[in-house]
Design a protein around this motif. Sequence first.
Motif, PDB file in Angstrom:
ATOM      1  N   ALA B 104       0.858  -1.184   0.000  1.00  0.00           N
ATOM      2  CA  ALA B 104       0.000   0.000   0.000  1.00  0.00           C
ATOM      3  C   ALA B 104       0.893   1.232   0.000  1.00  0.00           C
ATOM      4  CB  ALA B 104      -0.903   0.003   1.234  1.00  0.00           C
ATOM      5  N   ALA B 105       0.377   2.344  -0.562  1.00  0.00           N
ATOM      6  CA  ALA B 105       1.173   3.571  -0.642  1.00  0.00           C
ATOM      7  C   ALA B 105       1.082   4.367   0.640  1.00  0.00           C
ATOM      8  CB  ALA B 105       0.689   4.422  -1.810  1.00  0.00           C
ATOM      9  N   ALA B 106       0.009   4.148   1.407  1.00  0.00           N
ATOM     10  CA  ALA B 106      -0.173   4.910   2.644  1.00  0.00           C
ATOM     11  C   ALA B 106      -1.098   4.153   3.567  1.00  0.00           C
ATOM     12  CB  ALA B 106      -0.764   6.286   2.341  1.00  0.00           C
ATOM     13  N   ALA B 107      -0.928   4.379   4.880  1.00  0.00           N
ATOM     14  CA  ALA B 107      -1.851   3.835   5.869  1.00  0.00           C
ATOM     15  C   ALA B 107      -2.640   4.998   6.467  1.00  0.00           C
ATOM     16  CB  ALA B 107      -1.080   3.110   6.970  1.00  0.00           C
ATOM     17  N   VAL B 108      -3.935   4.767   6.710  1.00  0.00           N
ATOM     18  CA  VAL B 108      -4.756   5.791   7.366  1.00  0.00           C
ATOM     19  C   VAL B 108      -5.395   5.157   8.588  1.00  0.00           C
ATOM     20  CG1 VAL B 108      -6.626   7.474   7.113  1.00  0.00           C
ATOM     21  CG2 VAL B 108      -5.240   6.853   5.119  1.00  0.00           C
ATOM     22  N   SER B 109      -5.256   5.839   9.732  1.00  0.00           N
ATOM     23  CA  SER B 109      -5.822   5.305  10.969  1.00  0.00           C
ATOM     24  C   SER B 109      -6.420   6.438  11.796  1.00  0.00           C
ATOM     25  CB  SER B 109      -4.732   4.605  11.796  1.00  0.00           C
ATOM     26  OG  SER B 109      -5.237   4.249  13.078  1.00  0.00           O
ATOM     27  N   ALA B 110      -7.560   6.171  12.437  1.00  0.00           N
ATOM     28  CA  ALA B 110      -8.152   7.134  13.369  1.00  0.00           C
ATOM     29  C   ALA B 110      -7.871   6.701  14.807  1.00  0.00           C
ATOM     30  CB  ALA B 110      -9.658   7.248  13.124  1.00  0.00           C
ATOM     31  N   GLY B 111      -6.947   5.751  14.955  1.00  0.00           N
ATOM     32  CA  GLY B 111      -6.666   5.192  16.284  1.00  0.00           C
ATOM     33  C   GLY B 111      -5.739   6.055  17.120  1.00  0.00           C
ATOM     34  N   ASN B 112      -5.421   5.541  18.276  1.00  0.00           N
ATOM     35  CA  ASN B 112      -4.493   6.092  19.273  1.00  0.00           C
ATOM     36  C   ASN B 112      -3.236   6.750  18.644  1.00  0.00           C
ATOM     37  OD1 ASN B 112      -2.369   6.069  21.226  1.00  0.00           O
ATOM     38  ND2 ASN B 112      -3.443   4.493  22.400  1.00  0.00           N
ATOM     39  N   THR B 113      -3.131   8.082  18.761  1.00  0.00           N
ATOM     40  CA  THR B 113      -2.050   8.817  18.091  1.00  0.00           C
ATOM     41  C   THR B 113      -0.658   8.380  18.541  1.00  0.00           C
ATOM     42  OG1 THR B 113      -3.499  10.748  18.079  1.00  0.00           O
ATOM     43  CG2 THR B 113      -1.208  11.121  17.487  1.00  0.00           C
ATOM     44  N   GLY B 114      -0.471   8.278  19.859  1.00  0.00           N
ATOM     45  CA  GLY B 114       0.843   7.924  20.386  1.00  0.00           C
ATOM     46  C   GLY B 114       1.278   6.550  19.899  1.00  0.00           C
ATOM     47  N   ALA B 115       0.344   5.594  19.926  1.00  0.00           N
ATOM     48  CA  ALA B 115       0.651   4.237  19.485  1.00  0.00           C
ATOM     49  C   ALA B 115       0.955   4.219  17.998  1.00  0.00           C
ATOM     50  CB  ALA B 115      -0.533   3.309  19.791  1.00  0.00           C
ATOM     51  N   LEU B 116       0.184   4.973  17.230  1.00  0.00           N
ATOM     52  CA  LEU B 116       0.378   4.999  15.775  1.00  0.00           C
ATOM     53  C   LEU B 116       1.758   5.571  15.434  1.00  0.00           C
ATOM     54  CD1 LEU B 116      -0.978   4.465  12.998  1.00  0.00           C
ATOM     55  CD2 LEU B 116      -1.801   6.830  13.054  1.00  0.00           C
ATOM     56  N   MET B 117       2.130   6.667  16.108  1.00  0.00           N
ATOM     57  CA  MET B 117       3.440   7.278  15.841  1.00  0.00           C
ATOM     58  C   MET B 117       4.566   6.318  16.238  1.00  0.00           C
ATOM     59  SD  MET B 117       5.491   9.522  14.683  1.00  0.00           S
ATOM     60  CE  MET B 117       5.116  11.236  14.311  1.00  0.00           C
ATOM     61  N   ILE B 130      17.137  11.669   7.755  1.00  0.00           N
ATOM     62  CA  ILE B 130      16.148  12.396   8.565  1.00  0.00           C
ATOM     63  C   ILE B 130      16.253  11.921  10.014  1.00  0.00           C
ATOM     64  CG2 ILE B 130      13.680  12.750   8.983  1.00  0.00           C
ATOM     65  CD1 ILE B 130      13.538  13.667   6.367  1.00  0.00           C
ATOM     66  N   HIS B 131      16.383  12.873  10.916  1.00  0.00           N
ATOM     67  CA  HIS B 131      16.564  12.511  12.320  1.00  0.00           C
ATOM     68  C   HIS B 131      15.247  12.373  13.074  1.00  0.00           C
ATOM     69  CE1 HIS B 131      20.652  13.161  11.371  1.00  0.00           C
ATOM     70  NE2 HIS B 131      20.473  14.440  11.141  1.00  0.00           N
ATOM     71  N   ARG B 132      14.275  13.204  12.719  1.00  0.00           N
ATOM     72  CA  ARG B 132      13.007  13.177  13.434  1.00  0.00           C
ATOM     73  C   ARG B 132      11.851  13.287  12.471  1.00  0.00           C
ATOM     74  NH1 ARG B 132      13.129  14.692  19.056  1.00  0.00           N
ATOM     75  NH2 ARG B 132      15.292  15.080  19.628  1.00  0.00           N
ATOM     76  N   PRO B 133      10.824  12.457  12.664  1.00  0.00           N
ATOM     77  CA  PRO B 133       9.618  12.641  11.866  1.00  0.00           C
ATOM     78  C   PRO B 133       8.835  13.841  12.416  1.00  0.00           C
ATOM     79  CG  PRO B 133       9.328  10.826  13.402  1.00  0.00           C
ATOM     80  CD  PRO B 133      10.713  11.363  13.628  1.00  0.00           C
ATOM     81  N   ASP B 151       6.034  21.123  12.973  1.00  0.00           N
ATOM     82  CA  ASP B 151       5.549  19.889  13.547  1.00  0.00           C
ATOM     83  C   ASP B 151       4.421  20.211  14.530  1.00  0.00           C
ATOM     84  OD1 ASP B 151       5.355  17.339  14.767  1.00  0.00           O
ATOM     85  OD2 ASP B 151       7.102  17.693  15.998  1.00  0.00           O
ATOM     86  N   LEU B 152       3.388  19.374  14.563  1.00  0.00           N
ATOM     87  CA  LEU B 152       2.261  19.644  15.442  1.00  0.00           C
ATOM     88  C   LEU B 152       2.327  18.848  16.734  1.00  0.00           C
ATOM     89  CD1 LEU B 152      -0.491  19.812  12.708  1.00  0.00           C
ATOM     90  CD2 LEU B 152       0.712  21.681  13.813  1.00  0.00           C
ATOM     91  N   GLY B 153       3.458  18.188  16.983  1.00  0.00           N
ATOM     92  CA  GLY B 153       3.566  17.524  18.274  1.00  0.00           C
ATOM     93  C   GLY B 153       4.338  16.222  18.296  1.00  0.00           C
ATOM     94  N   ALA B 154       5.007  15.855  17.187  1.00  0.00           N
ATOM     95  CA  ALA B 154       5.786  14.613  17.217  1.00  0.00           C
ATOM     96  C   ALA B 154       7.019  14.771  18.103  1.00  0.00           C
ATOM     97  CB  ALA B 154       6.200  14.218  15.800  1.00  0.00           C
ATOM     98  N   ASN B 155       7.617  15.978  18.097  1.00  0.00           N
ATOM     99  CA  ASN B 155       8.842  16.215  18.862  1.00  0.00           C
ATOM    100  C   ASN B 155       8.738  17.489  19.670  1.00  0.00           C
ATOM    101  OD1 ASN B 155      10.601  14.235  17.193  1.00  0.00           O
ATOM    102  ND2 ASN B 155       9.603  15.588  15.716  1.00  0.00           N
ATOM    103  N   VAL B 296      -0.458  14.262   8.846  1.00  0.00           N
ATOM    104  CA  VAL B 296       0.397  13.318   8.140  1.00  0.00           C
ATOM    105  C   VAL B 296       1.734  13.199   8.860  1.00  0.00           C
ATOM    106  CG1 VAL B 296       1.349  12.694   5.904  1.00  0.00           C
ATOM    107  CG2 VAL B 296      -0.690  14.130   6.028  1.00  0.00           C
ATOM    108  N   PHE B 297       2.179  11.969   9.073  1.00  0.00           N
ATOM    109  CA  PHE B 297       3.508  11.736   9.648  1.00  0.00           C
ATOM    110  C   PHE B 297       4.509  11.846   8.507  1.00  0.00           C
ATOM    111  CE2 PHE B 297       1.637   8.617  13.044  1.00  0.00           C
ATOM    112  CZ  PHE B 297       0.929   9.672  13.601  1.00  0.00           C
ATOM    113  N   LEU B 298       5.375  12.847   8.580  1.00  0.00           N
ATOM    114  CA  LEU B 298       6.351  13.065   7.511  1.00  0.00           C
ATOM    115  C   LEU B 298       7.747  12.668   7.966  1.00  0.00           C
ATOM    116  CD1 LEU B 298       5.249  16.611   6.250  1.00  0.00           C
ATOM    117  CD2 LEU B 298       4.487  14.371   5.444  1.00  0.00           C
TER     118      LEU B 298
END
Lengths: 354, 354
Positions: B104-117, B130-133, B151-155, B296-298
């Motif tokens: 698949a080219a991409a995954a889409v999930s509405a689940g638990n953000t922390g777990a998904l990341m 790349i050091h940080r998403p 970034d909206l909150g990954a780091n 989107v996780f980049l």
Amino acid sequence: MSDPNSTASVVIALDVMGGDYGPESVLPGAAMALKRFPGLKFLLFGDQSRISPYLDKYPALAAASVVHHTDKMVRNDEKPSAALRSGKGSSMRLALEAVQRGEAAAAVSAGNTGALMAMAKIILKTLPGIHRPAIASVFPTITGNDTVMLDLGANVLVDAENLVQFAVLGAVFARAQGGKSVPSVGLLNVGTEQTKGPDHVRNAASILDHVQFSGRYHGFVEGTDITAGTVDVVVTDGYAGNIALKTAEGVGKLSSHYFRQALTSDPLSLLGGLLAFFGLRRLKKKVDPRLYNGGVFLGLNGLCVKSHGGCDALAFSSAVALAVKLARQGYIDQVVRDINHLMSQESFLTQENL
Amino acid sequence: MSDPNSTASVVIALDVMGGDYGPESVLPGAAMALKRFPGLKFLLFGDQSRISPYLDKYPALAAASVVHHTDKMVRNDEKPSAALRSGKGSSMRLALEAVQRGEAAAAVSAGNTGALMAMAKIILKTLPGIHRPAIASVFPTITGNDTVMLDLGANVLVDAENLVQFAVLGAVFARAQGGKSVPSVGLLNVGTEQTKGPDHVRNAASILDHVQFSGRYHGFVEGTDITAGTVDVVVTDGYAGNIALKTAEGVGKLSSHYFRQALTSDPLSLLGGLLAFFGLRRLKKKVDPRLYNGGVFLGLNGLCVKSHGGCDALAFSSAVALAVKLARQGYIDQVVRDINHLMSQESFLTQENL
């Protein structure tokens, strides 16, 4: 110290030349504040020839004011360092010096923010024990109660101890300004779980969990909580605080823009907007940003309120009202007591080197 | 790599069980996205018995989908570390593994953000160099053009080099998502003067001033600029970004609350609101936050889009649309090229140890 129901003894020093409009908004604004707080006195610092016409127009203001002429003023585009060097005798500096000498309870200026903060730090100095001053302002919330947020940009980088002191400064502010007896205080963070956030925020939380102060520590709050009214005081560093403040301002503008667009998008909507005139006018009065004008420099040995540079008379009168409320409640004395109490606590002392 | 005008080859992996409503919003959302992008294919990961009724209801979706049954799922309240340990075979993890294997080219999930990341980082891994998403999302602005912010909150904590990489990730995103050929990129700060702000932001600025990349570096921007549409991409750390995002959400809610109140505050305003029905409905359609759903996780070697947990079908379809747009433009390949180009530049290498 002073009688909170009386403004008879309160003297406010005004930088008449500050802001985009100078005397044109400052003096009618002072006249409005005087109507609201009879007995208030003003020291007016600025160009006598530009002040006189307004005193002729507002005789009550003339009776309540003493004018100190100066033709020097700090320009809006002046660098803080330049204003410090060349600002001696300026209307801004004279207003602060009146507070420093105890002749006025607070200074209000719509002038250059950087210059005002730099001068206020040098002239008024930080209170004993306080390491960094902070800028606080009042925000409307969905509950109808106001929230105080600080720091809005005085310090980009702070440590845990600074944040704990901001919590005290903010709690005393919420009590003096909003009449809350034990204000709830939240630390702005990226989530409410204990493990979240940068070190200085998490360390401040672990200190606030253990110390006694004039507020009640609520825990972490998020950006949505600022306008949700979750707590009476939102504490953050000047980096996140300034970005949150300006993001909120931008979203407010976007919302008004959208709403205006919706109510002018077709003839029926236009008619609807006209019929809703009174409802919309009430809304405008209620959320008028001019009513929330005024950023207070906290942690200094004297009160100084920064009004928005582009303020009109109503907005300037709000900044004066904020100064009056804090002054007549003896804000500075309460802060001195509360900071001393904070610093005497073992849990603060032992955590200090975190 | 792929034909940007065709979605015939695009396969999206869906975590059907994620979010507050699971299949109930995910599958009707997928059906909506399919209407918008004919030829799209889905891999559906989740409980077959809960998926089947929806496939009966949406035959086109059934024809475009392959179901992979699992009765394991990551709970919303699960800690990321626990989800990593026990999440093997879960619908979330299987969707990410399909991307990792290139199915698949991409995954889409509405689940638990922390777990998904956490899972996305481990399964997809960061791209070479790349050091940080980072998490990016699209915001409406007053100009009518969208802005990308990350970034909206990954780091929470990042350094200057991370911010420069975010600028590249964001610029390629704005090109793929918004069709901008040379996106303008601003660094979020507490002022626009060069001397303002924390070290990591000022150091990132001095690197961006000298390197060539797929965007055009604009300079510092402030919180007001996010919704003013001053730049196509706003780059910040996850601390300020998350606080700005949630402050904006709060102010948006406060504004809607006020407008609703104004339009119901008296009979005439109520009538006005009814007459403006169509204008207000158009507004609602335009600023519907469901249309901007999807973070989107980049920076990972594979695309992963996080939908809001409380999303309905329309909101979920927006998150899928975002995944499709990035996938069919070959987002990952472009990022790899642009990051390699960035890292080969002397001005980046010499500034790296700032």
